[in-house]
Scaffold this motif. Structure first.
Motif, PDB file in Angstrom:
ATOM      1  N   ARG A 164      36.397  39.283  40.541  1.00 56.31           N
ATOM      2  CA  ARG A 164      36.026  40.050  41.729  1.00 56.31           C
ATOM      3  C   ARG A 164      37.071  41.134  41.959  1.00 56.31           C
ATOM      4  N   ALA A 165      36.616  42.165  42.656  1.00 58.50           N
ATOM      5  CA  ALA A 165      37.547  43.221  43.033  1.00 58.50           C
ATOM      6  C   ALA A 165      38.194  42.828  44.350  1.00 58.50           C
ATOM      7  N   VAL A 166      39.504  43.049  44.451  1.00 63.09           N
ATOM      8  CA  VAL A 166      40.206  42.748  45.699  1.00 63.09           C
ATOM      9  C   VAL A 166      41.053  43.955  46.085  1.00 63.09           C
ATOM     10  N   GLY A 167      41.649  43.864  47.257  1.00 61.93           N
ATOM     11  CA  GLY A 167      42.527  44.939  47.706  1.00 61.93           C
ATOM     12  C   GLY A 167      41.773  45.947  48.540  1.00 61.93           C
ATOM     13  N   SER A 168      42.357  47.131  48.658  1.00 63.05           N
ATOM     14  CA  SER A 168      41.750  48.169  49.484  1.00 63.05           C
ATOM     15  C   SER A 168      41.066  49.181  48.582  1.00 63.05           C
ATOM     16  N   ALA A 169      40.265  50.048  49.179  1.00 66.11           N
ATOM     17  CA  ALA A 169      39.563  51.066  48.391  1.00 66.11           C
ATOM     18  C   ALA A 169      40.557  52.000  47.704  1.00 66.11           C
ATOM     19  N   GLU A 170      41.723  52.223  48.338  1.00 69.95           N
ATOM     20  CA  GLU A 170      42.728  53.113  47.738  1.00 69.95           C
ATOM     21  C   GLU A 170      43.435  52.414  46.589  1.00 69.95           C
ATOM     22  N   ARG A 171      43.659  51.112  46.727  1.00 69.39           N
ATOM     23  CA  ARG A 171      44.396  50.356  45.711  1.00 69.39           C
ATOM     24  C   ARG A 171      43.607  49.130  45.299  1.00 69.39           C
ATOM     25  N   PRO A 172      42.538  49.339  44.559  1.00 70.90           N
ATOM     26  CA  PRO A 172      41.761  48.180  44.138  1.00 70.90           C
ATOM     27  C   PRO A 172      42.486  47.413  43.042  1.00 70.90           C
ATOM     28  N   ALA A 173      42.210  46.139  42.975  1.00 71.36           N
ATOM     29  CA  ALA A 173      42.773  45.296  41.925  1.00 71.36           C
ATOM     30  C   ALA A 173      41.698  44.310  41.511  1.00 71.36           C
ATOM     31  N   LEU A 174      41.984  43.618  40.421  1.00 72.20           N
ATOM     32  CA  LEU A 174      41.002  42.706  39.869  1.00 72.20           C
ATOM     33  C   LEU A 174      41.547  41.297  39.964  1.00 72.20           C
ATOM     34  N   ARG A 175      40.724  40.380  40.389  1.00 75.32           N
ATOM     35  CA  ARG A 175      41.145  38.975  40.389  1.00 75.32           C
ATOM     36  C   ARG A 175      40.198  38.192  39.498  1.00 75.32           C
ATOM     37  N   LEU A 176      40.800  37.432  38.608  1.00 72.56           N
ATOM     38  CA  LEU A 176      40.011  36.711  37.620  1.00 72.56           C
ATOM     39  C   LEU A 176      40.337  35.226  37.749  1.00 72.56           C
ATOM     40  N   LEU A 210      45.280  48.982  35.814  1.00 74.24           N
ATOM     41  CA  LEU A 210      44.394  48.320  36.760  1.00 74.24           C
ATOM     42  C   LEU A 210      45.092  47.019  37.117  1.00 74.24           C
ATOM     43  N   PRO A 211      45.712  46.954  38.302  1.00 73.21           N
ATOM     44  CA  PRO A 211      46.416  45.723  38.663  1.00 73.21           C
ATOM     45  C   PRO A 211      45.443  44.547  38.599  1.00 73.21           C
ATOM     46  N   ALA A 212      45.889  43.488  37.952  1.00 67.51           N
ATOM     47  CA  ALA A 212      44.993  42.342  37.789  1.00 67.51           C
ATOM     48  C   ALA A 212      45.765  41.053  37.995  1.00 67.51           C
ATOM     49  N   ALA A 213      45.082  40.075  38.543  1.00 58.39           N
ATOM     50  CA  ALA A 213      45.674  38.757  38.734  1.00 58.39           C
ATOM     51  C   ALA A 213      44.749  37.730  38.109  1.00 58.39           C
ATOM     52  N   VAL A 214      45.319  36.850  37.317  1.00 58.97           N
ATOM     53  CA  VAL A 214      44.522  35.829  36.642  1.00 58.97           C
ATOM     54  C   VAL A 214      44.949  34.469  37.170  1.00 58.97           C
ATOM     55  N   ARG A 215      43.989  33.700  37.601  1.00 64.20           N
ATOM     56  CA  ARG A 215      44.300  32.352  38.100  1.00 64.20           C
ATOM     57  C   ARG A 215      43.655  31.346  37.158  1.00 64.20           C
ATOM     58  N   LEU A 216      44.492  30.556  36.527  1.00 68.97           N
ATOM     59  CA  LEU A 216      44.004  29.627  35.516  1.00 68.97           C
ATOM     60  C   LEU A 216      43.955  28.217  36.078  1.00 68.97           C
TER      61      LEU A 216
END
Lengths: 227, 178
Positions: A164-176, A210-216
């Protein structure tokens, strides 16, 4: 002549130093953005709950101290609503009322702001790739999430994935969110997720970063055996 | 615990907003029309009750103790509601990752249980510490604890963890021996 060359050298070194610093701060900013994408932040909620609890605890401890006579035995025998305090308030009625009204309004406004903050849902920003007028290009948050999810589920060792996309419209990031298969080799899966999934997402979107965060996590099916 | 703190925080926000509004309203109303004083909250009755209670009365002490307990619970709930995930090394700038403690325990447990000399194993893990309790198989040697420690540290150092957790291995008597 020599002076000129010296000044030139210092200028060059100064310039490169500046760009290095800019690069470093950019990298740390991206890292920070990806760290923020790991989970919704409850820092303010926690801080406010902690503060409210500490305030209540402190005030009631003072009340207990008064009640047990540690702040004077005469005071302990006086009524809780002390006539001295009541008389003092009556003598300063106008400032006391104004102070009470202002405090009440501030408390109300603060409480409503806090409430709005607590209840606000986490954003799912669309990705705006091009903001130029007439060339606007936006990737919907849902489309991005579906594409990344399919890529992630193709990685060996991944049972399920959710993006999913997270964060603000100016600084979107990806969370997986990735659920690992039983016996998956984390040493292989972890770089694979970056090289095959996130790199591909960056590439297809044409983004440098593209800032991304992965949660395993592992599956929940055999939870008891895992402990 | 995080859900609880979110809920508590929302309730506290509502309470603060309501209390502030009532305070401002009552004080303003009493100022404007002292005759018809209590608007919503029966505060003159509270005033009379508080004027009749001493600080050293049991009721006051009990109320203060119960309130203190409530405040302590709020503080503890807020303190306990932190992230318990295990951070992973960044494979590239701008990519961060976490592993749940359960997943780490499972990864370690799979390796430990695969050993011939281990009959059963219990693993608990956090970001800072991994605890392994093993029961040796019948033919396990005396060197079981150091062997398992070495094997698990190799596994841990191979994982892309941001910081390597401390490891403690305990061998439980199997019961079948002797």
């Amino acid at each position: 002549m020599s002076r000129a060359s010296v000044s030139k050298v210092s200028k060059v070194s100064g310039g490169s130093g500046g760009s290095d610093a800019a690069e470093v701060s950019e990298v740390s900013e991206v890292s920070k953005a990806s760290e923020k994408a790991l989970a919704r932040s409850y820092r303010s909620e926690r801080a406010l709950t902690f503060g409210a609890g500490a305030l209540v605890l402190g005030a009631s401890c003072v009340a207990l101290a008064v009640g047990f006579g540690w702040l004077g035995t005469v005071r302990a025998r006086r009524p809780v609503l002390d006539p001295i305090a009541v008389d003092w308030l009556a003598a300063h009625a106008v400032p006391a009322r104004v102070a009470a009204i202002v405090a009440g309004l501030l408390l109300c406004a603060g409480g409503l702001g806090w409430l709005a903050r607590s209840l606000r849902p986490e954003g799912r920003p669309d990705l705006r790739l091009d903001r130029a007028v007439g060339h606007e290009l936006t990737v919907a948050a849902g489309a991005l999430a579906d594409a990344v999810r399919a890529d992630a589920e193709a990685v060996d060792g991944v049972a399920r994935a959710r993006a999913r996309a997270v964060g603000s419209a100016e600084r979107p990031a990806l969370r997986l969110d990735v659920t690992l298969r039983d016996g998956a080799d984390l040493r292989r899966v972890w770089p694979d997720l970056d090289e095959r999934v996130l790199a591909r997402a960056r590439e297809s979107l044409g983004l440098e970063v593209l800032p991304a965060a992965v949660r395993l996590d592992t599956g929940t099916a055999n939870r008891r055996r895992g402990r | 615990m995080r859900i609880l703190v979110r809920l508590l925080s929302t309730l506290l926000a509502l309470a603060a907003a309501a209390a502030g509004a009532l305070l401002a309203l009552e004080v303003a109303w009493q100022w404007w029309r002292p005759g018809s004083a209590p608007l919503l909250v029966p505060w003159p009755a509270w005033q009379a009750a508080l004027a009749g209670v001493r600080w050293d009365s049991t009721a006051t002490r009990l109320a203060a103790a119960l309130t203190a307990l409530g405040g302590l619970l709020l503080v503890l709930a807020a303190a306990a509601a932190r992230h318990r995930t295990v951070r992973l090394r960044e494979p590239a700038p701008g990519v961060s990752g976490t592993l749940t403690p359960r997943a780490l325990a499972r990864l370690v447990g799979t390796h430990v249980r695969a050993r011939e000399d281990v009959a059963a194993a219990t693993v608990t893990a956090s970001a800072t510490r991994v605890r392994v309790r093993v029961t040796g198989a019948r033919d396990a040697g005396a060197e079981l604890a150091p062997d398992v420690t070495e094997a698990v540290s190799t596994v841990l150092s191979g994982l892309p963890l941001a910081r390597t957790p401390r490891l403690s291995v305990a061998v439980e008597p199997s019961g079948e021996r002797r």
